[in-house]
Structures are given as structure tokens and as C-alpha cells.
Design a protein around this motif. Structure first.
Motif, PDB file in Angstrom:
ATOM      1  N   UNK A 703       0.845  -1.194   0.000  1.00 28.47           N
ATOM      2  CA  UNK A 703       0.000   0.000   0.000  1.00 28.47           C
ATOM      3  C   UNK A 703       0.875   1.236   0.000  1.00 28.47           C
ATOM      4  N   UNK A 704       0.331   2.285  -0.554  1.00 27.14           N
ATOM      5  CA  UNK A 704       1.005   3.594  -0.496  1.00 27.14           C
ATOM      6  C   UNK A 704       0.524   4.344   0.733  1.00 27.14           C
ATOM      7  N   UNK A 705       1.367   4.498   1.738  1.00 25.83           N
ATOM      8  CA  UNK A 705       1.022   5.189   2.982  1.00 25.83           C
ATOM      9  C   UNK A 705       1.872   6.441   3.092  1.00 25.83           C
ATOM     10  N   UNK A 706       1.205   7.528   3.331  1.00 26.97           N
ATOM     11  CA  UNK A 706       1.930   8.791   3.491  1.00 26.97           C
ATOM     12  C   UNK A 706       2.726   8.784   4.787  1.00 26.97           C
ATOM     13  N   UNK A 707       3.999   8.972   4.716  1.00 30.75           N
ATOM     14  CA  UNK A 707       4.861   9.009   5.914  1.00 30.75           C
ATOM     15  C   UNK A 707       4.709  10.300   6.671  1.00 30.75           C
ATOM     16  N   UNK A 708       5.243  10.295   7.882  1.00 32.06           N
ATOM     17  CA  UNK A 708       5.129  11.511   8.708  1.00 32.06           C
ATOM     18  C   UNK A 708       5.851  12.683   8.069  1.00 32.06           C
ATOM     19  N   UNK A 709       6.926  12.393   7.376  1.00 30.89           N
ATOM     20  CA  UNK A 709       7.693  13.498   6.796  1.00 30.89           C
ATOM     21  C   UNK A 709       6.931  14.196   5.694  1.00 30.89           C
ATOM     22  N   UNK A 710       6.067  13.373   4.946  1.00 33.18           N
ATOM     23  CA  UNK A 710       5.331  14.004   3.840  1.00 33.18           C
ATOM     24  C   UNK A 710       3.955  14.477   4.249  1.00 33.18           C
ATOM     25  N   UNK A 711       3.429  13.971   5.430  1.00 34.27           N
ATOM     26  CA  UNK A 711       2.063  14.336   5.823  1.00 34.27           C
ATOM     27  C   UNK A 711       1.976  15.808   6.185  1.00 34.27           C
ATOM     28  N   UNK A 712       0.872  16.411   5.799  1.00 28.83           N
ATOM     29  CA  UNK A 712       0.634  17.821   6.137  1.00 28.83           C
ATOM     30  C   UNK A 712       0.242  17.943   7.611  1.00 28.83           C
ATOM     31  N   UNK A 713       1.010  18.730   8.349  1.00 30.67           N
ATOM     32  CA  UNK A 713       0.779  18.861   9.790  1.00 30.67           C
ATOM     33  C   UNK A 713      -0.242  19.958  10.056  1.00 30.67           C
ATOM     34  N   UNK A 714      -1.326  19.615  10.727  1.00 30.96           N
ATOM     35  CA  UNK A 714      -2.313  20.618  11.149  1.00 30.96           C
ATOM     36  C   UNK A 714      -2.790  20.267  12.543  1.00 30.96           C
ATOM     37  N   UNK A 715      -2.973  21.264  13.392  1.00 33.99           N
ATOM     38  CA  UNK A 715      -3.366  21.027  14.790  1.00 33.99           C
ATOM     39  C   UNK A 715      -4.693  21.676  15.120  1.00 33.99           C
ATOM     40  N   UNK A 716      -5.440  22.137  14.106  1.00 34.95           N
ATOM     41  CA  UNK A 716      -6.673  22.863  14.383  1.00 34.95           C
ATOM     42  C   UNK A 716      -7.697  22.552  13.303  1.00 34.95           C
ATOM     43  N   UNK A 717      -8.930  22.277  13.728  1.00 34.10           N
ATOM     44  CA  UNK A 717     -10.016  22.040  12.782  1.00 34.10           C
ATOM     45  C   UNK A 717     -11.205  22.884  13.215  1.00 34.10           C
ATOM     46  N   UNK A 718     -11.873  23.509  12.242  1.00 36.79           N
ATOM     47  CA  UNK A 718     -12.994  24.404  12.515  1.00 36.79           C
ATOM     48  C   UNK A 718     -14.282  23.711  12.070  1.00 36.79           C
ATOM     49  N   UNK A 719     -15.194  23.427  13.041  1.00 39.60           N
ATOM     50  CA  UNK A 719     -16.438  22.712  12.754  1.00 39.60           C
ATOM     51  C   UNK A 719     -17.647  23.622  12.721  1.00 39.60           C
ATOM     52  N   UNK A 720     -17.456  24.914  12.944  1.00 40.87           N
ATOM     53  CA  UNK A 720     -18.612  25.812  13.047  1.00 40.87           C
ATOM     54  C   UNK A 720     -19.420  25.822  11.750  1.00 40.87           C
ATOM     55  N   UNK A 721     -20.749  25.754  11.909  1.00 46.15           N
ATOM     56  CA  UNK A 721     -21.652  25.759  10.773  1.00 46.15           C
ATOM     57  C   UNK A 721     -21.940  24.374  10.211  1.00 46.15           C
ATOM     58  N   UNK A 722     -21.307  23.327  10.745  1.00 46.97           N
ATOM     59  CA  UNK A 722     -21.506  21.975  10.239  1.00 46.97           C
ATOM     60  C   UNK A 722     -22.592  21.250  11.027  1.00 46.97           C
ATOM     61  N   UNK A 723     -23.254  20.297  10.358  1.00 52.25           N
ATOM     62  CA  UNK A 723     -24.184  19.426  11.044  1.00 52.25           C
ATOM     63  C   UNK A 723     -23.410  18.452  11.913  1.00 52.25           C
ATOM     64  N   UNK A 724     -24.102  17.855  12.901  1.00 53.68           N
ATOM     65  CA  UNK A 724     -23.415  16.997  13.870  1.00 53.68           C
ATOM     66  C   UNK A 724     -22.734  15.818  13.194  1.00 53.68           C
ATOM     67  N   UNK A 725     -23.443  15.103  12.279  1.00 45.41           N
ATOM     68  CA  UNK A 725     -22.858  13.931  11.639  1.00 45.41           C
ATOM     69  C   UNK A 725     -21.625  14.316  10.824  1.00 45.41           C
TER      70      UNK A 725
END
Length: 792
Positions: A703-725
């Protein structure tokens, strides 16, 4: 006159003290003045706008800290004068540059959070900083009294000439004071200045020995300050150059003033926008200190305050209380002993209403409701001594008469100690009449009283509700909790006994109380006992509800796990079916090839051995293609009795299972488990499986698995305005990505709102296998609008 009357009511509710606290949070005089002049708005849309602006500022402060407004000063007059062609001095220009620097700092602060949209953005866009003019002023002026040499090339040239001429004059004078010929004539061997010219101090009696011009004499007359003839010309040149320097400075100031005047309008409007922003952020900061929240606003007279706290009582002493008015009743009668908190409850209703109408966040729990009133009328005053009772009663009646004249359906009326200061019977009757008159005008009313007659009136009258401030007779202290629907008790007898009053005196007092009043007090006591019992039951029911919710969540998790396992088994079955088809197809191809080979042989007839081989291949093919076996003709006999844990084959479906229970004596069925499914199978349908099996060859999957070195690092996600599911799916993806990149702490932004999205996210996080812990944000992180997650 009407405005002054309103201000009197506002002062009675202590709105002026809140405005002073707000003024202390501002950074400039104009913003403080705006704070002190705030007037409650009676427009629902305007109040909603003010509250939204304060809440937006509160959110920005929680995430990014507060912007600095410290350099704001009112420079409107200076800018207007510059625009009209006047010349500004150096202090005025420096103040203008300071304002421009502050405006630029506020804009830069907002640019750091540009990804977060805000309803205040149009105000930030109005600031209009001017980096060019700011640098121009600061590069030219060093302080309020000093112009920089770099202000202009001509000024720098003039100052070089001044330094050169001054240096020549000093050199000549230095030679003179070091000369043995002149030293005996000098009072001190120094060079000083008088009237902008270099001179030496000469003894008065030796005046004729040093030729030159006398510029000054000491106070004693013993010393004269002489400008020697040899330096007169150099001093003259310095004097001329100093005049040229001043003229050049005036020219530079006029030039800077003209440039400032060109930008005057934009700077003035930017300053005014900054002052308004300062006021909004001051409201937000005061709300943060009060741990306040934004209420739901209406104009229907509905007030429902959850855990309301009076903002002027210290946080370690204030007791949160729930207050309701205008929901199921329009009049609230608060009774109980003195110092029990009746007046505080009354003031809390009025003050929080006025604060919300001014755009303040108020110290209540989330989802509290507050109403907008066109008039908030209050008669609240401390009780005076017996000698002043007549004047007290007269003052109260005068205020109440004015209130009755102004009252209508858009009024909130707060009356403290209604009917007090006169004969109890007359006072109680007058109080009931006043309440009836105000109710007929459609006003919302909250009143405090001592009269038992008003308790009965509230019990018997629809739309009027009793309330009292809870009192602990054991400790002789009020709890300050407001109890809606419960009339207050005087507790005088109980308090007297606790304080040491002889029991016979208290018993005699009880005999003297009318039987009707005694029965009423007994009813109130019964109500209080019932209330405490119901409150305990409600607490138990709430606990049971929480436990049931947890049990339901646990059951749901188990169901989800079972469903996931079932899906996994179905996928496995599909994969096995695909392998079976492929294997069968291969065997068919082999048989076809073999038959084709036989046809090519010279002898067209097949031998018995070849026919037997082909038939055996066909039988193998049929058995492979159909894994469901028919029952054998002969009776199968187990080699030994089954034991728990044995591996058996369910013969008719060719599925292996594990024995969970030995066969029933009655039915002969055996409880087995195949995968996640448990079922009872007849003993005749089971075959004991030999435990020794060949180890299946290990399959290799790439399988092609993205390694930590190539993965995009993000520490914040914004859920405002989204439905619960949708939000839950995004949280899962976010956590999976974080596990891949090695991030240990995440920020989930769900906003405050109704709290539904926050509750759903946190409920999901409780059962997530990769979540170690989570918490709400603190100041600077987003507070209740974000959840901080720590991963395993």
C-alpha cells in the motif's frame, strides 16, 4: 426632564457604577467619556447588534489576546488646524504620529487573525493607518523640544556651521583662560555663555585689563562676564546661524503640518473608529472579568436568568441564583426577612436588563433570556430610621405615583419594600392596589415586601407568583438563593430561639399570633418541606438520567462494534467467494487443457485410467465450487464427546466455530460461536476438526502510505456551521491525520452557540480509542468555544 428621570432610575439600579468600571477598562479619555455616557437602547435590532459586537470582540480576545489602544489621544483639533493651513508644533505632531502608530498596531493585530471572519471587520477597515506620515514625523522630530538633523539637508548644513563657529570661539577662549597673562584677571578659568554668546568671568577690579564687551554682572558685583574682542566675530556668526536654524525648523514644521493636513480627514475618522473599537473591547474585557455570556434577547417581556450574579458583589461572595419573570406570570412578589437578599435579587433583574440593553455581556449561564423594555422604572432605597419614617413613606409614594403615570406594557417596574413606612394594614392594602393598577397597564413587575397579605394575594391571583430568598435557620444566615413559587417566612420565632430568647416568651408570642396567620405559616412550612423533598428527588432523577445516558452511549458503542465486526465478516466472505471463483476457474481451465491434449492424441478412445482421472477432477471441481455440503448418507459419529473450547465444523455451511456449551440433554443442540454470531446447532451437523493445520502462507499486500515526513501537519479544525454527523466525520479524519503526523495535542473549534455541537463532539471523544483526554479551552485558547484534545 424625561432623560433626567430615567437617569435617576438607572442610578437606583447602579448602572452608573457599571459604566465607571467600563470606563476604567478603556485606554483613552474619549473612549472613557463614551463609556460614561452610554444609554440603554430600546431597539431590539440595535441591542442585538451591540451584543454581537461585544461577543465578537470577546471571541477574538480569547483566541488572540487584546489589541493595544494605549497610544490613542484626541488630536482632532490639531488635525483640523493643520487642514486649515495652520502650523503645528513638535508636541502636536508627535501626538499625531503616536495615534497613527496605534492605528497601525491595531490593523497589524487584526491581520494576524485574518483567517477568522468577524462582524467587527468593517470597523477595522475604517482605521486607515498612514505609515508614510508616521515615519515622516518620527524621522524629523526626536522629542517635543528637539528637531533631528536629518529633518532636512539645509538644517543639517546649518548645524554643522554652528558647531564649527562655536568650536573656533571656544578654542580662542580656551587659549585665553590657560594663558598665564590672563589667568590672574579671571575669577574662574572657565568659559560660559550669556545671551547666546561665549564669555569669560573677569574680576570687577580687573575689568580694564581684558578688552571686550561686558554682557552681565554677578549678583555680588565682584564678577563681570566679558566677551573678548577676539571672539566677537565668531559669536556674531553663531548668532546668525542660530537664527537661520530656527527659521529652517519653522519651515520644516510648516511642511509637516501641510502634509498632515492633507491626511486629516482620514486620520480623524480612523481615530473615531479606534475609539469605538476601544469601547467594544473594553466591554468584552469587562465581560471576561465577570465570567459573563451573551443572553438570548427578546422584546416580549420574557426574563429567564440562569445562575445570575450581581456584577458589583465580589465573586467570592456572590451566590448564583435563577430568576424568572414574564414567562408564566407577569408579577413576582419576593418576601422574606431583612438581609436575606430580596433587594439584591430585585437589583439583579433591573441591572442585568439595563446592561444587556447597553450591549454588555451579563454574568449568567449560557442560554439565559433577557427582554428589552422601553422603560425600566425602579423605586429602591434603603430603609431609614423610625424618626424619618414619614419622610420615607412620602418619598416612596411620590416615586410610585410617577411610575404609575409612566407605566405601560413596555415597562419593567421594580419596587422595593412596597407599602413600607406606614400602618401595616393600610400599607398592605395600598400595596395590593398599586400592583393591580400596574398590572392593568400591562407592565412586568417585581416587588419585595414584608406583608403576609401580599403572600396570600400572590397565591390567589393568576399571573402573580410568590418568591422568597432562602434562609438557613440553623446558621441564622441567608443563602441568597431566590426560590420562585415559594412564599417567604419571617422565621422570627426560630431566629429568636436560636439567639437565646427564653422559650416561654416565644411560646406566648405564638399564642398571640392570629390562628389564620399560624395556619398560613404552617402551609408555607409544608410547601418548603415539599420543595426540599422535590429538589432532592429531582437531583436523584437527574443523576439517574445521566447514568441512563451513559449506559445508552455504552450500548451504542457495543452495537457499533458488533456492526463493524459484521461488516468485516461480510467483507471476508466476499473475498473468500472471489478466491473460490478464481480457484474454480483455474481448475476448469486445467481440465479443458487436459481434454484438449487427449483429443490430439492418435488414439481417440480414452483408457479406463484416463476416464477415472477426468471424473475425479470433475468431482473435485464440484466440491470446490459448492462449499455447502449435503448430509452424508451414513451417520457421522464423533470420535469423542465435545468439550468447551473445541473447534468444530458446521457441516452444511462449511463454517468453523468454537464450542461454548456442551450439548443439551433435551434437544441435543450445541451452543457455538462462529465469528461474532452465536447459535445452537444440532450435534449431528457438527464435525470435530483436527487442531493441526498447515500454516497459511503469509500474503504480502503493498500500500502507499503517506509518511510523517510528507504528511501535512495541522493542529486545528474548525467545525462551526456543520451538522453533527458531518462534524463527527471530520473529527475522525482530523484525529487520523494527527496520529499519522505524530501530533499529540489538537484544537477543535466548535463555537459556543447552543452548545449542541460541543456536546456531540465531546461525547464522541469520550469513546474514541486514540483520545487520551480533552478539556475546554482557557483564556487565550478560545474558552468554551474550543476543545483541546490530547492524543495517546
Amino acid at each position: 426632564m424625561f432623560m433626567e428621570e430615567n437617569q435617576r432610575h438607572y442610578r437606583a439600579l447602579e448602572l452608573d457604577k457599571i459604566l465607571k468600571l467600563l470606563a476604567e477598562e478603556t485606554a483613552c479619555d474619549d473612549a472613557a467619556e463614551l463609556a460614561l455616557q452610554l444609554v440603554p437602547s430600546v431597539s431590539l435590532s440595535e441591542v442585538q447588534r451591540l451584543l454581537n459586537e461585544t461577543d465578537e470582540a470577546h471571541t477574538l480576545m480569547a483566541r488572540f489576546g487584546a489589541p493595544s489602544f494605549s497610544g490613542l489621544k484626541n488630536v482632532t483639533n490639531s488635525l483640523s488646524r493643520a487642514e486649515a493651513g495652520g502650523t503645528l508644533n513638535m508636541p502636536e505632531l508627535l501626538r499625531i504620529a503616536g495615534v497613527l502608530r496605534t492605528l497601525r498596531g491595531i490593523v497589524e493585530w487584526r491581520s494576524k487573525s485574518a483567517g477568522v471572519k468577524s462582524g467587527l471587520d468593517w470597523r477595522f477597515d475604517s482605521l486607515m493607518p498612514n505609515k508614510y506620515l508616521e515615519d515622516r514625523i518620527y524621522n524629523a522630530i526626536l522629542s517635543e523640544e528637539e528637531m533631528a538633523d536629518s529633518a532636512s539637508p539645509q538644517l543639517a548644513s546649518i548645524r554643522r556651521k554652528i558647531r564649527s563657529a562655536s568650536s573656533r570661539a571656544r578654542e580662542q577662549l580656551d587659549k585665553m583662560i590657560r594663558s598665564p597673562v590672563y589667568q590672574k584677571y579671571l575669577q574662574d578659568p572657565i568659559v560660559t555663555m550669556r545671551g547666546g554668546r561665549f564669555v569669560v568671568p573677569v574680576k570687577a577690579e580687573c575689568r580694564g585689563e581684558v578688552p571686550g564687551l561686558v554682557h552681565d554682572t554677578s549678583s555680588s558685583g565682584a564678577t563681570v562676564f566679558v566677551e573678548p574682542m577676539g571672539v566677537v566675530e565668531a559669536n556674531n556668526q553663531v548668532k546668525v546661524l542660530l537664527s537661520e536654524e530656527q527659521a529652517e525648523i519653522e519651515r520644516i514644521l510648516a511642511e509637516l503640518s501641510a502634509e498632515t493636513g492633507n491626511f486629516a480627514r482620514g486620520t480623524i475618522s480612523g481615530y473615531q473608529a479606534a475609539v469605538e473599537l476601544n469601547l467594544i473591547f473594553a466591554k468584552a474585557n469587562l465581560g471576561y472579568k465577570m465570567k459573563a455570556s451573551m443572553p438570548i434577547v427578546n422584546e416580549k417581556g420574557k426574563i429567564f436568568l440562569k445562575k445570575a450574579r450581581h456584577p458589583l458583589i465580589p465573586a467570592d461572595k456572590v451566590v448564583p441564583t435563577d430568576i424568572e419573570l414574564g414567562m408564566g406570570f407577569d408579577t413576582l412578589v419576593i418576601t422574606g426577612p431583612n438581609t436575606g437578599g430580596k433587594t439584591v435579587s430585585l437589583k439583579t433583574i433591573g441591572l442585568l436588563t439595563l446592561m444587556a440593553m447597553c450591549g454588555f455581556l451579563i454574568p449568567v449561564a449560557d442560554n439565559s433570556q433577557i427582554s428589552i423594555f422601553r422603560q425600566v422604572l425602579a423605586d429602591i432605597g434603603d430603609e431609614q430610621s423610625i424618626e424619618q419614617s414619614l419622610s420615607t413613606f412620602s418619598a416612596h409614594m411620590t416615586n410610585i405615583i410617577k411610575i404609575i403615570e409612566q407605566a405601560n406594557e413596555t415597562s419593567l417596574i421594580l419596587l422595593d419594600e412596597l407599602g413600607a413606612g406606614t400602618d401595616p394594614i393600610e400599607g398592605a392594602a395600598l400595596a395590593m392596589s398599586i400592583l393591580e393598577a400596574l398590572r392593568q397597564k400591562g407592565a412586568k413587575i417585581a416587588a419585595t415586601t414584608h406583608y403576609a397579605e401580599l403572600k396570600v394575594y400572590a397565591l390567589q391571583t393568576s399571573g402573580v407568583e410568590n418568591a422568597c430568598c432562602e434562609f438557613d435557620v440553623t446558621t441564622l444566615r441567608p443563602t441568597y438563593r431566590l426560590l420562585i413559587g415559594v412564599p417567604g417566612r419571617s422565621n422570627a420565632f426560630a431566629i429568636s430561639l436560636r439567639l437565646g430568647m427564653p422559650e416561654d416568651i416565644v411560646d406566648r408570642s405564638k399564642e398571640l399570633v392570629s390562628s389564620e396567620n399560624t395556619r398560613f405559616e404552617d402551609v408555607v412550612q409544608s410547601l418548603e418541606t415539599s420543595r426540599q423533598s422535590l429538589e432532592a428527588e429531582r437531583s436523584g432523577a437527574e443523576q439517574a438520567r445521566l447514568e441512563a445516558a451513559r449506559a445508552q452511549a455504552s450500548a451504542q458503542a457495543v452495537l457499533d462494534s458488533v456492526q463493524a465486526q459484521a461488516d468485516k465478516e461480510m467483507e471476508k466472505a466476499r473475498r473468500q467467494a472471489a478466491e473460490l471463483v478464481a480457484r474454480t476457474r483455474g481448475q476448469i481451465d486445467a481440465l479443458l487443457n487436459e481434454m484438449e491434449e487427449l483429443k490430439k492424441q492418435h488414439n481417440k478412445t480414452l483408457s479406463a485410467e484416463q476416464k477415472a482421472k477426468l471424473k475425479a477432477g470433475m468431482r473435485t471441481l464440484e466440491e470446490t465450487a459448492d462449499p455447502i455440503h449435503e448430509k452424508e448418507d451414513g451417520e457421522y459419529v464423533l470420535p469423542r464427546p465435545l468439550k468447551i473450547g473445541d473447534t468444530v465444523l458446521i457441516y452444511d455451511i462449511d463454517k468453523q466455530a468454537t464450542v461454548l456449551q456442551i450439548p443439551d440433554s433435551d434437544s441435543g443442540n450445541v451452543l457455538v460461536q462462529a465469528g461474532i454470531i452465536q447459535s445452537r446447532i444440532p450435534l449431528s451437523n457438527l464435525r470435530l476438526v483436527n487442531e493441526k493445520k498447515e500454516k497459511a502462507p503469509r500474503r504480502t499486500v503493498t500500500r502507499n502510505v503517506t509518511g510523517r515526513a510528507q504528511a501535512k501537519v495541522t493542529t486545528e479544525v474548525d467545525l462551526r456551521g456543520q451538522m453533527t454527523e458531518e462534524a463527527i466525520l471530520n473529527v475522525d479524519r482530523f484525529i487520523d491525520s494527527a496520529m499519522l503526523t505524530g501530533v499529540e495535542q489538537l484544537t477543535i473549534i466548535h463555537g459556543k452557540g447552543t452548545g449542541a455541537l460541543r456536546a456531540a463532539v465531546q461525547q464522541h471523544l469520550k469513546h474514541h480509542p486514540n483520545v487520551k483526554s480533552f478539556r475546554l479551552g482557557v483564556y487565550g485558547e478560545g474558552e468554551a468555544g474550543v476543545t483541546i484534545v490530547e492524543l495517546k
